[in-house]
Design a protein around this motif. Structure first.
Motif, mmCIF file in Angstrom:
data_model
loop_
_atom_site.group_PDB
_atom_site.id
_atom_site.type_symbol
_atom_site.label_atom_id
_atom_site.label_comp_id
_atom_site.label_asym_id
_atom_site.label_seq_id
_atom_site.Cartn_x
_atom_site.Cartn_y
_atom_site.Cartn_z
ATOM 1 N N TYR A 212 0.854 -1.184 0.000
ATOM 2 C CA TYR A 212 0.000 0.000 0.000
ATOM 3 C C TYR A 212 0.888 1.231 0.000
ATOM 4 O O TYR A 212 2.007 1.189 0.496
ATOM 5 N N ARG A 213 0.382 2.327 -0.530
ATOM 6 C CA ARG A 213 1.084 3.608 -0.441
ATOM 7 C C ARG A 213 0.389 4.433 0.624
ATOM 8 O O ARG A 213 -0.813 4.612 0.596
ATOM 9 N N LYS A 214 1.167 4.920 1.592
ATOM 10 C CA LYS A 214 0.602 5.735 2.660
ATOM 11 C C LYS A 214 1.571 6.869 2.947
ATOM 12 O O LYS A 214 2.725 6.629 3.306
ATOM 13 N N LYS A 215 1.108 8.085 2.775
ATOM 14 C CA LYS A 215 1.921 9.280 3.008
ATOM 15 C C LYS A 215 3.237 9.226 2.241
ATOM 16 O O LYS A 215 4.300 9.533 2.756
ATOM 17 N N GLY A 216 3.172 8.780 0.997
ATOM 18 C CA GLY A 216 4.347 8.737 0.136
ATOM 19 C C GLY A 216 5.312 7.613 0.421
ATOM 20 O O GLY A 216 6.375 7.535 -0.171
ATOM 21 N N LYS A 217 4.972 6.702 1.329
ATOM 22 C CA LYS A 217 5.846 5.579 1.658
ATOM 23 C C LYS A 217 5.110 4.271 1.430
ATOM 24 O O LYS A 217 3.894 4.230 1.401
#
Length: 89
Positions: A53-58
């Motif tokens: 998953y992508r979360k806050k650019g990470k």
């Protein structure tokens, strides 16, 4: 059970440790087995069913010990993984 030296070092955050400690012993054993497989075989081990998953650019990853037992993690180095949350339902 897998043999050889571990591919990854797995570290649990305080939150993940606390969550794990509140679970029944049988559930904790399932997580411990999944963590052991993860360390020995890596995220690509087919029975762990890992998703990104992508979360806050990470990148945040989710692996499943079973359909109802997930743990969320990220890489801190190419050989160290931090488990940030577990989800058992």
């Amino acid at each position: 059970m897998p043999n050889g030296s571990p591919k990854f070092t797995l570290v649990l955050t305080k939150q993940a440790e606390k969550q794990l400690n509140y679970l029944p012993i049988s559930t904790r054993r399932q997580y411990q087995k999944a963590f052991s497989l993860f360390c020995q075989e890596g995220a690509s081990y087919r029975s762990l069913r890992t998703h990104r998953y992508r979360k806050k650019g990470k990148n945040l990853w989710s692996s499943s010990a079973s359909m109802s037992k997930r743990f969320y993690w990220h890489y801190t180095t190419n050989r160290t993984v931090v488990v940030i949350n577990i989800d058992s339902h």
